[in-house]
Design a protein around this motif. Structure first.
Motif, mmCIF file in Angstrom:
data_model
loop_
_atom_site.group_PDB
_atom_site.id
_atom_site.type_symbol
_atom_site.label_atom_id
_atom_site.label_comp_id
_atom_site.label_asym_id
_atom_site.label_seq_id
_atom_site.Cartn_x
_atom_site.Cartn_y
_atom_site.Cartn_z
ATOM 1 N N SER A 24 30.014 112.644 -77.123
ATOM 2 C CA SER A 24 29.192 113.858 -78.007
ATOM 3 C C SER A 24 27.689 113.851 -77.655
ATOM 4 O O SER A 24 26.993 114.876 -77.666
ATOM 5 C CB SER A 24 29.268 113.409 -79.336
ATOM 6 N N ALA A 25 27.268 112.617 -77.259
ATOM 7 C CA ALA A 25 25.871 112.621 -76.669
ATOM 8 C C ALA A 25 25.679 113.380 -75.425
ATOM 9 O O ALA A 25 24.684 114.155 -75.389
ATOM 10 C CB ALA A 25 25.231 111.293 -76.285
ATOM 11 N N ILE A 26 26.560 113.317 -74.420
ATOM 12 C CA ILE A 26 26.612 113.907 -73.257
ATOM 13 C C ILE A 26 26.786 115.679 -73.445
ATOM 14 O O ILE A 26 25.961 116.218 -72.928
ATOM 15 C CB ILE A 26 27.607 113.568 -72.348
ATOM 16 N N VAL A 53 20.799 112.101 -62.828
ATOM 17 C CA VAL A 53 19.375 111.726 -63.076
ATOM 18 C C VAL A 53 18.858 112.445 -64.271
ATOM 19 O O VAL A 53 18.258 111.847 -65.176
ATOM 20 C CB VAL A 53 18.586 111.746 -61.813
ATOM 21 N N LEU A 54 19.155 113.801 -64.324
ATOM 22 C CA LEU A 54 18.516 114.437 -65.497
ATOM 23 C C LEU A 54 19.110 113.902 -66.662
ATOM 24 O O LEU A 54 18.503 114.016 -67.923
ATOM 25 C CB LEU A 54 18.839 115.867 -65.204
ATOM 26 N N LEU A 55 20.485 113.882 -66.896
ATOM 27 C CA LEU A 55 21.060 113.287 -68.120
ATOM 28 C C LEU A 55 20.590 112.099 -68.682
ATOM 29 O O LEU A 55 20.168 111.618 -69.782
ATOM 30 C CB LEU A 55 22.565 112.996 -67.852
ATOM 31 N N ARG A 56 20.188 111.145 -67.678
ATOM 32 C CA ARG A 56 19.644 109.713 -68.025
ATOM 33 C C ARG A 56 18.380 109.820 -68.560
ATOM 34 O O ARG A 56 17.685 109.527 -69.346
ATOM 35 C CB ARG A 56 19.838 108.866 -66.806
ATOM 36 N N THR A 57 17.455 110.793 -67.567
ATOM 37 C CA THR A 57 16.173 110.915 -68.164
ATOM 38 C C THR A 57 15.959 111.694 -69.596
ATOM 39 O O THR A 57 15.129 111.254 -70.344
ATOM 40 C CB THR A 57 15.367 111.716 -67.166
ATOM 41 N N ALA A 58 16.572 112.589 -69.688
ATOM 42 C CA ALA A 58 16.634 113.254 -71.033
ATOM 43 C C ALA A 58 17.227 112.221 -72.020
ATOM 44 O O ALA A 58 16.441 112.448 -73.264
ATOM 45 C CB ALA A 58 17.703 114.420 -71.140
ATOM 46 N N HIS A 59 18.056 111.612 -72.095
ATOM 47 C CA HIS A 59 18.556 110.735 -72.952
ATOM 48 C C HIS A 59 17.445 109.642 -73.361
ATOM 49 O O HIS A 59 17.175 109.387 -74.620
ATOM 50 C CB HIS A 59 19.784 109.830 -72.511
ATOM 51 N N ASP A 60 16.942 108.956 -72.283
ATOM 52 C CA ASP A 60 15.709 108.149 -72.575
ATOM 53 C C ASP A 60 14.634 108.878 -73.201
ATOM 54 O O ASP A 60 14.195 108.021 -74.080
ATOM 55 C CB ASP A 60 15.234 107.349 -71.330
ATOM 56 N N LEU A 61 14.218 109.982 -72.900
ATOM 57 C CA LEU A 61 13.091 110.601 -73.727
ATOM 58 C C LEU A 61 13.740 110.970 -75.044
ATOM 59 O O LEU A 61 12.557 110.885 -76.000
ATOM 60 C CB LEU A 61 12.689 111.835 -72.736
ATOM 61 N N GLN A 62 14.703 111.464 -75.272
ATOM 62 C CA GLN A 62 15.225 111.715 -76.650
ATOM 63 C C GLN A 62 14.861 110.302 -77.553
ATOM 64 O O GLN A 62 14.564 110.286 -78.752
ATOM 65 C CB GLN A 62 16.552 112.144 -76.660
ATOM 66 N N GLN A 63 15.552 109.177 -77.001
ATOM 67 C CA GLN A 63 15.384 108.020 -77.622
ATOM 68 C C GLN A 63 13.954 107.701 -78.108
ATOM 69 O O GLN A 63 13.684 106.935 -78.867
ATOM 70 C CB GLN A 63 16.129 106.838 -76.942
ATOM 71 N N ALA A 64 13.043 108.136 -77.236
ATOM 72 C CA ALA A 64 11.693 107.800 -77.254
ATOM 73 C C ALA A 64 10.983 108.954 -78.264
ATOM 74 O O ALA A 64 9.835 108.792 -78.470
ATOM 75 C CB ALA A 64 10.897 107.901 -75.959
ATOM 76 N N ASP A 65 11.908 109.730 -78.695
ATOM 77 C CA ASP A 65 11.310 110.807 -79.822
ATOM 78 C C ASP A 65 10.362 111.733 -79.198
ATOM 79 O O ASP A 65 9.370 112.104 -79.695
ATOM 80 C CB ASP A 65 10.512 110.068 -80.979
ATOM 81 N N ILE A 66 10.689 112.022 -78.018
ATOM 82 C CA ILE A 66 9.848 113.235 -77.011
ATOM 83 C C ILE A 66 10.359 114.278 -77.645
ATOM 84 O O ILE A 66 11.867 114.531 -77.574
ATOM 85 C CB ILE A 66 10.074 113.033 -75.690
ATOM 86 N N ALA A 74 9.649 119.459 -68.849
ATOM 87 C CA ALA A 74 9.802 118.336 -67.744
ATOM 88 C C ALA A 74 10.545 118.568 -66.814
ATOM 89 O O ALA A 74 10.652 118.543 -65.733
ATOM 90 C CB ALA A 74 9.464 117.188 -68.497
ATOM 91 N N LEU A 75 11.865 118.714 -67.333
ATOM 92 C CA LEU A 75 13.247 118.661 -66.662
ATOM 93 C C LEU A 75 13.286 119.997 -65.813
ATOM 94 O O LEU A 75 13.981 119.741 -64.616
ATOM 95 C CB LEU A 75 14.338 118.292 -67.597
ATOM 96 N N GLN A 76 12.757 121.083 -66.243
ATOM 97 C CA GLN A 76 12.825 122.205 -65.400
ATOM 98 C C GLN A 76 12.303 121.933 -64.132
ATOM 99 O O GLN A 76 12.737 122.439 -62.961
ATOM 100 C CB GLN A 76 12.408 123.344 -66.307
ATOM 101 N N MET A 118 9.434 105.933 -70.824
ATOM 102 C CA MET A 118 10.721 105.887 -70.170
ATOM 103 C C MET A 118 10.227 105.122 -68.933
ATOM 104 O O MET A 118 9.070 105.405 -68.322
ATOM 105 C CB MET A 118 11.170 106.994 -70.018
ATOM 106 N N ASP A 119 10.942 104.310 -68.416
ATOM 107 C CA ASP A 119 10.756 103.515 -67.089
ATOM 108 C C ASP A 119 11.835 103.043 -66.517
ATOM 109 O O ASP A 119 12.335 102.058 -66.900
ATOM 110 C CB ASP A 119 9.645 102.573 -67.063
ATOM 111 N N PHE A 120 12.533 103.790 -65.210
ATOM 112 C CA PHE A 120 13.818 103.351 -64.802
ATOM 113 C C PHE A 120 13.691 103.811 -63.551
ATOM 114 O O PHE A 120 13.314 104.558 -62.879
ATOM 115 C CB PHE A 120 15.084 103.626 -65.521
#
Length: 277
Positions: A24-26, A53-66, A74-76, A118-120
């Motif tokens: 569901s998250a994906i 890469v974009l999925l991981r980035t988006a997920h981490d940023l969502q978790q950071a309440d961005i 940013a992802l575009q 985010m930092d990975f």
């Protein structure tokens, strides 16, 4: 986590296992437009390395309440720079201050600005993609923000450009330093850069929405730009936070009077006179 054979499109199941995300998250990330995977046999999703890469980035940023809109912006830009497959040199994507920085072994560039938590790493290791979380305590700066701020105040009477640079250095070290925003904005206004000052105050208020003087200074900059309705709103917000700021009452009263709103003007002029006693 590693993924072998990065040149092979990845399935929804492999993405779940690799990133630790639920189906569901994906699906939510896809629905929000963060990635647009291709379709394979039986209409199943097929994800490229770039999608991973974009999925991981988006997920981490969502978790950071961005905010979603900021992540999309940013992802575009990031998507336009990422290859479909794993580059031989590997990539590293990190949050640096207010920016998303993308690195490979030959270059480094920004994907978008903003306060990102985010930092990975995305690295090439013997033909595999390795995601390595790098959430560490930030290294203490060699010079404290207060030391640089004190230097900036001294420079104001000697070298305004150097003072401006010093205040920006303060904000790079301590992005929530209200006095640095106030002083830097004042320098910008004094050099007839009111639009830049207003933008600076917008950034400051995103971080520090309850500092009355930031609203006051923003109102002054907006007034100079002729954006009177917005200036009135900023003065009113300032006074809601601190009704004892006499200059805010006087300035907003003057604007109300200019716009023909006599009742509001009288109310603020009366408050101003009471504060002068």
């Amino acid at each position: 986590m590693t993924l072998d054979h990065p040149e092979t499109p990845h399935t929804l199941r492999s993405i779940q296992e690799m990133l630790g995300l639920s189906r569901s998250a994906i699906a939510g990330l896809i629905a929000n437009g963060f990635v647009s995977p291709k379709r394979g046999p039986r209409n199943a999703y097929r994800f490229s390395f770039r999608d991973v890469v974009l999925l991981r980035t988006a997920h981490d940023l969502q978790q950071a309440d961005i905010p979603t809109r900021k992540i999309l912006r940013a992802l575009q830009r990031l998507k336009a720079t990422l290859p479909e497959e794993l580059p031989l040199t590997g990539l590293r994507i990190t949050a640096v201050g207010n920016s998303i920085a993308v690195h490979d072994r030959e270059s480094r560039w920004e994907a978008e600005t903003g306060q990102l938590l985010m930092d990975f790493d995305v690295a090439a290791t013997r033909g595999s993609v390795a995601f390595v979380d790098r959430r560490r305590e930030p290294t203490a700066p060699a010079v404290s923000a207060e030391e640089v701020f004190a230097r900036a105040e001294v420079l104001e009477s000697k070298d305004m450009k150097a003072a401006e640079a010093a205040y920006r250095e303060v904000l790079a070290i301590a992005p929530d330093h209200a006095d640095a925003y106030l002083n830097l904005g004042a320098i910008l206004c004094e050099s007839d850069r009111q639009a830049e000052a207003a933008h600076l105050y917008d950034d400051a208020l995103h971080r520090l929405p309850d500092v009355p003087l930031l609203h006051f200074n923003r109102a002054v900059a907006l007034e100079d730009l002729g954006r009177l309705d917005e200036a009135i709103q900023s003065y009113e917000r300032c006074l809601k936070l601190d009704p004892t700021i006499g200059d805010a009452h006087f300035n907003v009263g003057r604007l109300y009077d200019h716009l023909g709103h006599r009742r509001e003007a009288i109310r603020h002029f009366s408050a101003y006179r009471r504060l002068q006693k």
